[in-house]
Design a protein around this motif. Structure first.
Motif, PDB file in Angstrom:
ATOM      1  N   LEU A 199       0.825  -1.208   0.000  1.00 13.50           N
ATOM      2  CA  LEU A 199       0.000   0.000   0.000  1.00 13.50           C
ATOM      3  C   LEU A 199       0.861   1.261   0.000  1.00 13.50           C
ATOM      4  CD1 LEU A 199      -2.781  -1.061   2.533  1.00 13.50           C
ATOM      5  CD2 LEU A 199      -3.160  -0.407   0.152  1.00 13.50           C
ATOM      6  N   ARG A 200       1.917   1.253   0.804  1.00 10.74           N
ATOM      7  CA  ARG A 200       2.800   2.425   0.858  1.00 10.74           C
ATOM      8  C   ARG A 200       3.502   2.645  -0.479  1.00 10.74           C
ATOM      9  NH1 ARG A 200       4.013   0.755   6.254  1.00 10.74           N
ATOM     10  NH2 ARG A 200       5.822  -0.407   5.486  1.00 10.74           N
ATOM     11  N   ALA A 201       3.894   1.553  -1.124  1.00 10.69           N
ATOM     12  CA  ALA A 201       4.593   1.674  -2.408  1.00 10.69           C
ATOM     13  C   ALA A 201       3.684   2.300  -3.461  1.00 10.69           C
ATOM     14  CB  ALA A 201       5.077   0.304  -2.866  1.00 10.69           C
ATOM     15  N   ILE A 202       2.446   1.844  -3.523  1.00  6.50           N
ATOM     16  CA  ILE A 202       1.514   2.395  -4.512  1.00  6.50           C
ATOM     17  C   ILE A 202       1.172   3.838  -4.174  1.00  6.50           C
ATOM     18  CG2 ILE A 202      -0.823   2.181  -5.440  1.00  6.50           C
ATOM     19  CD1 ILE A 202      -0.536  -0.833  -5.108  1.00  6.50           C
ATOM     20  N   SER A 203       0.970   4.115  -2.903  1.00 10.58           N
ATOM     21  CA  SER A 203       0.670   5.484  -2.486  1.00 10.58           C
ATOM     22  C   SER A 203       1.835   6.415  -2.815  1.00 10.58           C
ATOM     23  CB  SER A 203       0.377   5.512  -0.986  1.00 10.58           C
ATOM     24  OG  SER A 203       0.051   6.810  -0.555  1.00 10.58           O
ATOM     25  N   SER A 204       3.053   5.949  -2.614  1.00  6.96           N
ATOM     26  CA  SER A 204       4.236   6.762  -2.940  1.00  6.96           C
ATOM     27  C   SER A 204       4.316   7.032  -4.438  1.00  6.96           C
ATOM     28  CB  SER A 204       5.507   6.050  -2.468  1.00  6.96           C
ATOM     29  OG  SER A 204       5.526   5.924  -1.062  1.00  6.96           O
ATOM     30  N   LEU A 205       3.989   6.020  -5.237  1.00 11.10           N
ATOM     31  CA  LEU A 205       3.986   6.201  -6.690  1.00 11.10           C
ATOM     32  C   LEU A 205       2.959   7.249  -7.106  1.00 11.10           C
ATOM     33  CD1 LEU A 205       4.739   5.430  -9.602  1.00 11.10           C
ATOM     34  CD2 LEU A 205       3.066   3.557  -9.437  1.00 11.10           C
ATOM     35  N   LEU A 206       1.779   7.186  -6.516  1.00  9.12           N
ATOM     36  CA  LEU A 206       0.731   8.147  -6.859  1.00  9.12           C
ATOM     37  C   LEU A 206       1.125   9.563  -6.449  1.00  9.12           C
ATOM     38  CD1 LEU A 206      -2.382   6.018  -5.810  1.00  9.12           C
ATOM     39  CD2 LEU A 206      -1.624   6.547  -8.141  1.00  9.12           C
ATOM     40  N   ARG A 207       1.753   9.696  -5.292  1.00 14.24           N
ATOM     41  CA  ARG A 207       2.187  11.030  -4.867  1.00 14.24           C
ATOM     42  C   ARG A 207       3.306  11.560  -5.770  1.00 14.24           C
ATOM     43  NH1 ARG A 207       1.078   8.921   0.373  1.00 14.24           N
ATOM     44  NH2 ARG A 207       3.235   8.211   0.605  1.00 14.24           N
ATOM     45  N   ALA A 208       4.157  10.654  -6.246  1.00 21.63           N
ATOM     46  CA  ALA A 208       5.212  11.071  -7.179  1.00 21.63           C
ATOM     47  C   ALA A 208       4.604  11.579  -8.486  1.00 21.63           C
ATOM     48  CB  ALA A 208       6.159   9.904  -7.442  1.00 21.63           C
ATOM     49  N   LEU A 209       3.543  10.920  -8.939  1.00 24.95           N
ATOM     50  CA  LEU A 209       2.837  11.402 -10.129  1.00 24.95           C
ATOM     51  C   LEU A 209       2.255  12.794  -9.884  1.00 24.95           C
ATOM     52  CD1 LEU A 209       0.885   8.222 -11.331  1.00 24.95           C
ATOM     53  CD2 LEU A 209       2.692   9.413 -12.586  1.00 24.95           C
ATOM     54  N   ASN A 210       1.706  12.988  -8.688  1.00 25.73           N
ATOM     55  CA  ASN A 210       1.119  14.289  -8.349  1.00 25.73           C
ATOM     56  C   ASN A 210       2.161  15.395  -8.395  1.00 25.73           C
ATOM     57  OD1 ASN A 210      -1.097  12.917  -5.757  1.00 25.73           O
ATOM     58  ND2 ASN A 210      -1.256  12.875  -7.989  1.00 25.73           N
ATOM     59  N   VAL A 211       3.367  15.091  -7.935  1.00 26.40           N
ATOM     60  CA  VAL A 211       4.438  16.090  -7.950  1.00 26.40           C
ATOM     61  C   VAL A 211       4.739  16.537  -9.382  1.00 26.40           C
ATOM     62  CG1 VAL A 211       6.898  16.461  -7.496  1.00 26.40           C
ATOM     63  CG2 VAL A 211       5.472  15.324  -5.785  1.00 26.40           C
ATOM     64  N   GLU A 212       4.610  15.608 -10.324  1.00 31.36           N
ATOM     65  CA  GLU A 212       4.872  15.922 -11.734  1.00 31.36           C
ATOM     66  C   GLU A 212       3.646  16.511 -12.429  1.00 31.36           C
ATOM     67  OE1 GLU A 212       7.812  15.722 -13.158  1.00 31.36           O
ATOM     68  OE2 GLU A 212       8.692  14.975 -11.284  1.00 31.36           O
ATOM     69  N   GLY A 213       2.566  16.688 -11.676  1.00 33.74           N
ATOM     70  CA  GLY A 213       1.367  17.284 -12.255  1.00 33.74           C
ATOM     71  C   GLY A 213       0.397  16.290 -12.850  1.00 33.74           C
ATOM     72  N   PHE A 214       0.565  15.011 -12.524  1.00 34.91           N
ATOM     73  CA  PHE A 214      -0.307  13.975 -13.072  1.00 34.91           C
ATOM     74  C   PHE A 214      -1.085  13.275 -11.963  1.00 34.91           C
ATOM     75  CE2 PHE A 214       3.388  14.118 -15.983  1.00 34.91           C
ATOM     76  CZ  PHE A 214       2.736  14.443 -17.163  1.00 34.91           C
ATOM     77  N   THR A 215      -2.112  12.536 -12.399  1.00 37.16           N
ATOM     78  CA  THR A 215      -2.806  11.580 -11.538  1.00 37.16           C
ATOM     79  C   THR A 215      -2.728  10.228 -12.222  1.00 37.16           C
ATOM     80  OG1 THR A 215      -4.988  11.807 -12.576  1.00 37.16           O
ATOM     81  CG2 THR A 215      -4.418  13.400 -10.846  1.00 37.16           C
ATOM     82  N   ILE A 216      -3.275   9.211 -11.592  1.00 36.80           N
ATOM     83  CA  ILE A 216      -3.272   7.887 -12.206  1.00 36.80           C
ATOM     84  C   ILE A 216      -4.054   7.892 -13.521  1.00 36.80           C
ATOM     85  CG2 ILE A 216      -5.338   7.098 -10.980  1.00 36.80           C
ATOM     86  CD1 ILE A 216      -2.222   4.974 -11.773  1.00 36.80           C
ATOM     87  N   ALA A 217      -5.019   8.815 -13.626  1.00 37.19           N
ATOM     88  CA  ALA A 217      -5.849   8.877 -14.836  1.00 37.19           C
ATOM     89  C   ALA A 217      -5.171   9.626 -15.974  1.00 37.19           C
ATOM     90  CB  ALA A 217      -7.190   9.537 -14.508  1.00 37.19           C
ATOM     91  N   THR A 218      -4.257  10.535 -15.645  1.00 39.22           N
ATOM     92  CA  THR A 218      -3.649  11.367 -16.693  1.00 39.22           C
ATOM     93  C   THR A 218      -2.194  11.027 -16.969  1.00 39.22           C
ATOM     94  OG1 THR A 218      -3.007  13.064 -15.076  1.00 39.22           O
ATOM     95  CG2 THR A 218      -5.180  13.285 -16.129  1.00 39.22           C
ATOM     96  N   GLY A 219      -1.598  10.205 -16.114  1.00 36.02           N
ATOM     97  CA  GLY A 219      -0.196   9.863 -16.316  1.00 36.02           C
ATOM     98  C   GLY A 219      -0.004   8.958 -17.522  1.00 36.02           C
ATOM     99  N   GLU A 220       1.169   9.043 -18.130  1.00 38.60           N
ATOM    100  CA  GLU A 220       1.482   8.229 -19.299  1.00 38.60           C
ATOM    101  C   GLU A 220       2.772   7.457 -19.066  1.00 38.60           C
ATOM    102  OE1 GLU A 220       1.808  10.835 -22.583  1.00 38.60           O
ATOM    103  OE2 GLU A 220      -0.326  11.373 -22.629  1.00 38.60           O
ATOM    104  N   GLN A 221       2.827   6.255 -19.642  1.00 43.20           N
ATOM    105  CA  GLN A 221       4.059   5.475 -19.587  1.00 43.20           C
ATOM    106  C   GLN A 221       5.035   5.979 -20.630  1.00 43.20           C
ATOM    107  OE1 GLN A 221       2.989   1.350 -20.057  1.00 43.20           O
ATOM    108  NE2 GLN A 221       2.976   1.042 -17.847  1.00 43.20           N
ATOM    109  N   ARG A 222       6.317   5.952 -20.273  1.00 42.33           N
ATOM    110  CA  ARG A 222       7.344   6.386 -21.224  1.00 42.33           C
ATOM    111  C   ARG A 222       8.394   5.299 -21.384  1.00 42.33           C
ATOM    112  NH1 ARG A 222       8.376  12.600 -19.095  1.00 42.33           N
ATOM    113  NH2 ARG A 222       6.257  13.364 -19.482  1.00 42.33           N
TER     114      ARG A 222
END
Length: 222
Positions: A199-222
């Motif tokens: 749970l912490r790992a996934i939550s950390s990933l989501l917060r990292a996306l937020n820092v870059e201006g994304f959410t799970i719905a708007t983030g893209e794989q590169r």
């Protein structure tokens, strides 16, 4: 400096009698420090009211588990009987240490049967664990998977830390999948720790996306 004992054992003086100074062991075992209880005549170390430990413990239990309390919570009769059958030194020790005894008093003060939720609100999981285990053992409370409860509390905290609804929904779905995966088994300490780590790992990933201006719905794989 305290005067040395005269009982021959050395150490700190715990009691003084007409014939000398005694260590703690002698005080607890020598017959000259015991007297008959004025209520039950049991020979014991008496308090200021000249009552033995068993009578003092009985008085404590009667003060907590009154008739009106047992009418409101009949299941607590099992707790009273368990403590009454226990070594009175144990009951007096629980009272002296305070925390568990205060918790028992809070439970007895309820005007209805105690629940796990009540205990959750009365202290930290660790501070109420001993009393909770006693209540479960005596069938006052039903068994509960405490590790699963802890993981659920952790999941709620992680969800609350996410500012975006889409991310909260994603983490909530993962947590539900975790629950379904564990549905057929009782959590162990290691399983609960693994679930919290995931749970912490996934939550950390989501917060990292937020820092870059994304959410799970708007983030893209590169």
């Amino acid at each position: 400096m305290a005067a040395p004992t005269t009982c021959g054992h050395g150490g700190r003086t715990a009691a003084i009698h007409l014939d000398g100074r005694y260590c703690d062991w002698c005080y607890r075992n020598a017959p000259q420090f015991r007297r008959p209880c004025v209520r039950c005549t049991e020979v014991d170390h008496l308090n200021g009211a000249r009552l033995c430990r068993r009578c003092r413990a009985s008085d404590l239990l009667d003060a907590v588990f009154t008739d009106s309390i047992l009418r409101a919570q009949p299941a607590l009769s099992a707790v009273r009987d368990h403590l009454r059958d226990a070594d009175p030194r144990y009951v007096l020790l629980v009272k002296r240490r305070g925390t568990s005894w205060q918790l028992i008093e809070k439970i007895a003060a309820l005007d209805r049967s105690v629940t796990h939720t009540d205990l959750d609100q009365m202290g930290t999981p660790r501070s109420v664990s001993q009393v909770r285990s006693l209540l479960v053992d005596l069938q006052v409370l039903p068994p509960r998977d405490e590790y699963a409860v802890a993981v659920e509390a952790n999941a709620r905290a992680e969800l609350a830390s996410l500012p975006h609804r889409a991310d909260q929904l994603a983490l909530r779905r993962f947590f539900r999948w975790q629950q379904q995966r564990r549905a057929a088994s009782t959590l162990t300490l290691s399983m609960a720790a693994n679930d919290r780590t995931e749970l912490r790992a996934i939550s950390s990933l989501l917060r990292a996306l937020n820092v870059e201006g994304f959410t799970i719905a708007t983030g893209e794989q590169r």
